[in-house]
Design a protein around this motif. Structure first.
Motif, mmCIF file in Angstrom:
data_model
loop_
_atom_site.group_PDB
_atom_site.id
_atom_site.type_symbol
_atom_site.label_atom_id
_atom_site.label_comp_id
_atom_site.label_asym_id
_atom_site.label_seq_id
_atom_site.Cartn_x
_atom_site.Cartn_y
_atom_site.Cartn_z
ATOM 1 N N GLN A 60 95.782 15.882 51.192
ATOM 2 C CA GLN A 60 95.004 16.206 50.266
ATOM 3 C C GLN A 60 94.203 17.765 50.443
ATOM 4 N N ILE A 61 93.595 18.196 52.036
ATOM 5 C CA ILE A 61 93.917 19.792 51.944
ATOM 6 C C ILE A 61 93.698 20.347 51.257
ATOM 7 N N PHE A 62 96.022 20.313 51.158
ATOM 8 C CA PHE A 62 96.759 20.875 50.716
ATOM 9 C C PHE A 62 96.656 21.364 49.234
ATOM 10 N N ALA A 63 96.747 20.113 48.648
ATOM 11 C CA ALA A 63 96.806 19.540 47.305
ATOM 12 C C ALA A 63 95.343 20.161 47.000
ATOM 13 N N GLY A 64 94.415 20.333 47.327
ATOM 14 C CA GLY A 64 92.775 20.781 47.341
ATOM 15 C C GLY A 64 92.953 22.236 47.021
ATOM 16 N N ASP A 65 93.866 22.882 48.341
ATOM 17 C CA ASP A 65 94.088 24.452 48.209
ATOM 18 C C ASP A 65 94.790 24.988 47.393
ATOM 19 N N ARG A 116 70.294 32.897 49.477
ATOM 20 C CA ARG A 116 69.455 33.330 50.491
ATOM 21 C C ARG A 116 70.236 32.605 51.602
ATOM 22 N N TYR A 117 69.685 33.382 52.846
ATOM 23 C CA TYR A 117 70.069 32.723 54.407
ATOM 24 C C TYR A 117 71.045 31.700 53.862
ATOM 25 N N ALA A 118 72.415 33.258 53.903
ATOM 26 C CA ALA A 118 73.715 32.605 53.776
ATOM 27 C C ALA A 118 74.548 32.898 55.183
ATOM 28 N N LEU A 119 74.745 31.617 55.417
ATOM 29 C CA LEU A 119 76.067 32.051 56.349
ATOM 30 C C LEU A 119 77.349 31.649 56.091
ATOM 31 N N GLN A 120 78.017 33.355 56.550
ATOM 32 C CA GLN A 120 79.230 33.638 56.194
ATOM 33 C C GLN A 120 80.183 34.404 57.389
ATOM 34 N N ILE A 121 81.773 34.051 56.853
ATOM 35 C CA ILE A 121 82.571 34.811 57.306
ATOM 36 C C ILE A 121 83.674 36.048 56.881
ATOM 37 N N PRO A 122 83.687 36.923 57.400
ATOM 38 C CA PRO A 122 83.562 37.795 56.149
ATOM 39 C C PRO A 122 85.252 38.128 55.850
ATOM 40 N N LYS A 123 85.542 37.577 54.881
ATOM 41 C CA LYS A 123 86.279 38.768 54.015
ATOM 42 C C LYS A 123 87.932 36.622 53.711
ATOM 43 N N LEU A 124 87.683 35.726 54.581
ATOM 44 C CA LEU A 124 87.907 34.294 54.749
ATOM 45 C C LEU A 124 87.877 34.093 53.253
ATOM 46 N N SER A 125 86.832 33.782 52.203
ATOM 47 C CA SER A 125 87.520 33.708 51.599
ATOM 48 C C SER A 125 88.214 34.401 50.480
ATOM 49 N N SER A 126 88.981 35.316 50.356
ATOM 50 C CA SER A 126 89.763 36.384 49.903
ATOM 51 C C SER A 126 91.198 35.728 50.594
ATOM 52 N N LEU A 127 91.470 35.253 52.112
ATOM 53 C CA LEU A 127 92.120 35.334 53.044
ATOM 54 C C LEU A 127 92.705 33.701 51.991
ATOM 55 N N ILE A 128 92.042 32.971 51.564
ATOM 56 C CA ILE A 128 92.127 31.828 50.862
ATOM 57 C C ILE A 128 92.785 31.367 50.453
ATOM 58 N N LEU A 129 92.172 32.394 49.481
ATOM 59 C CA LEU A 129 92.385 32.148 47.673
ATOM 60 C C LEU A 129 93.356 32.689 47.608
ATOM 61 N N LYS A 130 93.417 34.067 47.846
ATOM 62 C CA LYS A 130 95.050 34.958 47.594
ATOM 63 C C LYS A 130 95.457 35.520 49.304
ATOM 64 N N HIS A 131 95.203 34.919 49.893
ATOM 65 C CA HIS A 131 96.063 35.146 51.496
ATOM 66 C C HIS A 131 96.199 36.714 51.542
ATOM 67 N N ALA A 132 95.513 36.266 51.194
ATOM 68 C CA ALA A 132 95.070 38.192 52.639
ATOM 69 C C ALA A 132 93.549 38.614 52.489
ATOM 70 N N LEU A 133 93.549 39.349 53.415
ATOM 71 C CA LEU A 133 91.972 39.693 53.853
ATOM 72 C C LEU A 133 91.388 40.269 53.179
ATOM 73 N N ASP A 134 91.939 41.843 52.800
ATOM 74 C CA ASP A 134 91.327 42.916 51.648
ATOM 75 C C ASP A 134 91.862 42.752 50.228
ATOM 76 N N ALA A 135 92.093 41.390 50.021
ATOM 77 C CA ALA A 135 92.195 40.871 48.238
ATOM 78 C C ALA A 135 91.189 41.293 47.590
ATOM 79 N N PRO A 136 90.802 42.043 46.919
ATOM 80 C CA PRO A 136 90.078 41.945 46.052
ATOM 81 C C PRO A 136 89.191 39.999 45.065
ATOM 82 N N LEU A 137 87.717 40.161 44.993
ATOM 83 C CA LEU A 137 87.686 39.121 44.163
ATOM 84 C C LEU A 137 86.490 39.267 43.140
#
Length: 469
Positions: free
Chosen positions: A236-241, A285-306
């Motif tokens: 399910q996690i893979f299908a969600g990705d 506001r008050y965002a707790l975030q991990i740098p560049k991880l969203s690009s890695l998840i969605l486009k499989h590259a750390l520096d991919a633009p979103l």
């Protein structure tokens, strides 16, 4: 009372309310129907009484859940004509046939074999009864196929044209049915249904194991449920990705809302774990975030633009706070399911699957989590599509019926009263059935027992003893 309310908001609230009640029952009955088919197949194969006892035990619960799902689904259909007549007029040539196909295939199949499944164990042969159970299970999956095809077309419309009257008409039924997001949604929803059922079955098994860890019925149902969680949660996690990547391609604004990306990130987007989205200020506001991880998840590259919502006209923004948090609830529960499966695998390896109080408590708490995840996923899907009913083509404000707010509000209040009265009563009855453990000679909806199903007639003395003692 409702003069100062917006009729569109009330119509959406009514649909969301009735849908929230309805969707939990199909999600449960889809998984439970397949589980019943597996139990009966195991009984026919092994002849172990524990499997037919579990079959009869869960069959009674399935009958109630299935009935409540049908009743709540009928109400959904009426709302298309009452509150969303403009939507029905414009999309009827497309969605009408899809709904008809669901009735002609899935509902007729389920209705035709449901009676045999519920009441025919001692009236037809074992193999024929198993066929009936299998047909009901297949019918629930076919129903999911058509409903999700219709909903997916509203998300990613394809194979259509717009005629002179402003109506959507089909130009290619295959492209329309198998629209770009449909395969991902179908897999994601069916797996969600199986996980929802596994968590309920596992919770009931854990509840009875905490009382007596030696009963065969709870041991078998708990073991089967934990295997399902172990195997299906990672899938399910893979299908969600994969579903997320597809959504980014076809509905980028929805992903921007899910991720909380008000601004574009040309050199890699962060994954915002938590925060408070401010729609007016366009900032989390008050965002707790991990740098560049969203690009890695969605486009499989750390520096991919979103891209962010700053690239979308503001009038087309989804309601970010709701979409943002419902998505996190769904994903969080998904990882809790994965943790439960891995924990059960570890205890199974250690030989403590049926004696670990910690595991049983974990499974018991997770019992309703599948329903919460399904609701959160549905909220994410539907709010992320706003402000459109047919994405990019038909706005929600242009889809409602010409009704005044008091008329919509009055029917909403009526639905709230009736739904809470009826469905709370049904849920309480289901919980009462679950409170009793499956036992030797478990009876089905019409008193079917393993002995009767096998054609064994009790001796007259046994009948007399049961009647007068």
């Amino acid at each position: 009372m409702f003069e100062n309310f917006d009729a569109v908001v009330l119509a959406r609230a009514q649909f969301a309310f009735t849908m929230s009640f309805h969707i939990i029952f199909p999600a449960f009955s889809i998984g439970l129907a397949s589980y019943l088919a597996v139990l009966e197949a195991l009984w026919l194969w092994t002849k172990r009484e524990v499997y037919i006892n579990l079959f009869n035990y869960w069959l009674k619960i399935f009958a109630i859940a299935f009935g409540m799902g049908v009743v709540s689904g009928i109400v959904m259909s009426y709302q298309f004509g009452t509150n969303w007549s403009a939507f029905s007029d414009k999309t009827g040539p497309v969605l009408g046939p899809l709904m008809a196909y669901e009735v002609l295939t899935a509902f007729f199949l389920e209705a035709g074999f449901l009676g045999v499944m519920l009441f025919g164990l001692e009236r037809v042969g074992h193999k024929l009864h198993f066929v009936a159970t299998l047909m009901v299970a297949i019918g629930t999956l076919i129903s999911a196929f058509w409903i999700l095809s219709a909903n997916s077309w509203m998300q990613t419309p394809a194979g259509y044209a717009i005629n002179a009257d402003g109506q959507f008409v089909a130009t290619d039924w295959l492209k329309l049915i198998f629209n770009p997001s449909f395969p991902y949604r179908l897999v994601h929803m069916v797996l969600a249904a199986y996980l929802t059922t596994a968590l309920v079955v596992g919770a009931v098994g854990a509840f009875h194991l905490m009382r007596d860890s030696h009963k065969s019925g709870p041991r078998v149902m708990f073991s089967m449920a934990m295997w399902m969680a172990t195997i299906v949660a990672p899938l399910q996690i893979f299908a969600g990705d994969q579903h997320g990547i597809n959504t980014l391609e076809h509905q980028p604004a929805k992903v921007m809302a899910m991720e909380g990306h008000y601004q574009s990130h040309p050199e890699g987007a962060p994954l915002i774990l938590f925060g408070l989205p401010d729609q007016d200020a366009a900032v989390v506001r008050y965002a707790l975030q991990i740098p560049k991880l969203s690009s890695l998840i969605l486009k499989h590259a750390l520096d991919a633009p979103l891209a962010g919502l700053d690239t979308v006209p503001r009038e087309n923004w989804p309601p970010v706070p709701v979409t943002f948090w419902s998505f996190r609830i769904m994903v969080g529960i998904g990882f809790l399911m994965l943790g439960l499966g891995l924990f059960s695998l570890w205890t199974r390896w250690r030989g403590t699957l049926f004696s670990s109080r910690l595991l049983h408590g974990y499974a018991l708490v997770m019992g309703p989590a599948g329903f919460v995840a399904v609701l959160a996923g549905w909220v994410t899907t539907e709010t992320g599509r706003q402000p459109f009913t047919v994405f990019g083509l038909l706005r929600t404000t242009d889809s409602v019926s010409p009704l005044a707010a008091p008329a919509v509000g009055s029917s909403l209040i009526a639905f709230i009263i009736v739904y809470f009265a009826v469905f709370i009563a049904g849920a309480v009855y289901i919980l009462r059935l679950m409170k009793q453990p499956p036992h030797h000679g478990e009876q089905g909806p019409r008193g079917d027992t393993p002995a009767r199903a096998a054609g064994i007639t009790p001796a007259p003395a046994a009948i007399a003893s049961r009647r007068f003692n």
